[in-house]
Design an enzyme around this catalytic site. Structure first.
Site, PDB file in Angstrom:
ATOM      1  N   CYS A 278      -7.434  -0.015 -10.013  1.00  0.00           N
ATOM      2  CA  CYS A 278      -6.650  -1.121 -10.554  1.00  0.00           C
ATOM      3  C   CYS A 278      -7.482  -2.010 -11.469  1.00  0.00           C
ATOM      4  CB  CYS A 278      -6.093  -1.936  -9.379  1.00  0.00           C
ATOM      5  SG  CYS A 278      -5.262  -3.447  -9.846  1.00  0.00           S
TER       6      CYS A 278
ATOM      7  N   SER B 217      -9.600  -3.541   1.918  1.00  0.00           N
ATOM      8  CA  SER B 217     -10.577  -2.664   1.268  1.00  0.00           C
ATOM      9  C   SER B 217     -11.199  -3.322   0.043  1.00  0.00           C
ATOM     10  CB  SER B 217      -9.896  -1.355   0.865  1.00  0.00           C
ATOM     11  OG  SER B 217     -10.777  -0.521   0.149  1.00  0.00           O
TER      12      SER B 217
ATOM     13  N   GLU C  83      -2.918   3.236   2.023  1.00  0.00           N
ATOM     14  CA  GLU C  83      -2.665   3.654   0.635  1.00  0.00           C
ATOM     15  C   GLU C  83      -2.916   5.141   0.463  1.00  0.00           C
ATOM     16  OE1 GLU C  83      -4.884   3.381  -3.653  1.00  0.00           O
ATOM     17  OE2 GLU C  83      -4.839   1.519  -2.483  1.00  0.00           O
TER      18      GLU C  83
ATOM     19  N   HIS D 168       0.807  -1.219   0.000  1.00  0.00           N
ATOM     20  CA  HIS D 168       0.000   0.000   0.000  1.00  0.00           C
ATOM     21  C   HIS D 168       0.838   1.266   0.000  1.00  0.00           C
ATOM     22  CE1 HIS D 168      -2.646  -3.096   1.903  1.00  0.00           C
ATOM     23  NE2 HIS D 168      -3.491  -2.597   1.028  1.00  0.00           N
TER      24      HIS D 168
END
Length: 276
Positions: free
Chosen positions: A186, A215, A122, A70
């Site tokens: 992503c 997450s 992150e 992250h």
């Protein structure tokens, strides 16, 4: 009862890369959990003596610090380097990208809007690369409270849903003439979310495997729950309850990007045993 795995699930590129890096650096420590999966972290400790430290001050000159997937705040990375710690960066390239975008856009005079969870590691890292105004929001209605200038650039947490990001972008475009939009979600997140959405519409019970702090696993569970009310988020086979499968005909299974195959295999085997 039929059991079917989602078309796309489990370890993503960034996690596979981080695990390989950690395995190649025996007798080291990760700064923060390498990934959001306690069972895999325990395996790295037992098999490769890769420890976990959440205290920056534990790293001294000559130590090896593996940076979590992250990422970490820019100032913490700089501090490790100043202390002559051997830094091995396992930050996912998909996370490094929004860090770079935030740094570049903010230095060009853009206010930054980050769609994500401010408490997530992150986002803490991504935010740290900005200069000037950097805001983190979770919903479109939070935009009204921001004191934004005319030039705005926006990025999203890599594991967020694209539908939600579109709402953020739409709201910004209603009120600002210049909005630079970067799709930093992503591809693996897209694929896993599309796959769980398709599977949940066919199943009458869904099992989503992944860390409780993950997450992207939480997002998969939320999507699954939309289409299959009997959806369950578990970390391992030990969380399974026989009653979930009573009278069910189709069990769908998916897993977060930090969930290794060996945990998924154990869950599948346990469900097959329960249905006998």
């Amino acid at each position: 009862m039929k059991i079917e795995l989602a078309e796309s699930y489990g370890f993503c590129f960034g996690v596979k890369r981080a695990i390989k890096i950690a395995e190649e650096n025996r007798n080291s420590s990760t700064y923060g959990p390498l990934i959001h999966n306690a069972n895999e972290i325990a395996r790295l400790k037992n098999d490769f003596n890769v420890a976990l430290s959440e205290n920056l001050d534990t790293f001294k000159a000559g130590d090896t610090a593996v940076i979590r997937t992250h990422g970490i705040p820019k100032e913490e990375l700089a501090l490790l380097n100043r202390r002559n710690v051997n830094v091995v960066d396992a930050t996912c390239p998909y996370v490094t990208k929004p860090q770079q975008i935030v740094e570049e856009m903010s230095t060009q005079g853009y206010d930054i809007v980050i769609f994500g969870d401010e408490a997530h590691p992150e986002i803490k890292g991504v935010k740290s690369y900005g200069v000037g105004n950097v805001f983190v929001i979770n919903a479109p209605e939070e935009i009204d409270a921001l004191k934004l200038r005319e030039k705005v650039a926006t990025v999203a947490q890599t594991t967020r849903k694209i539908e939600d990001y579109r709402q953020i972008v739409g709201k910004l475009m209603e009120t600002h003439k210049e909005v630079r939009v970067f799709n930093t979600i992503c591809n693996a997140t897209f694929d896993n979310q599309d796959a769980v959405r398709a599977l949940a519409q066919k199943a009458d019970v869904m099992v989503i495997i992944g860390g409780k702090n993950s997450s992207n696993t939480k997002q998969l569970y939320a999507i699954s729950k939309e289409f299959c009310p009997d959806s369950y988020h578990i970390e391992s086979k030990d969380d399974l309850e026989p009653g979930w499968f009573s009278g069910k005909e189709f069990c769908g299974i998916s897993a977060g990007a930090s969930t290794p195959d060996w945990i998924i295999d154990e869950v599948v085997e346990a469900i097959e045993h329960l249905r006998r």
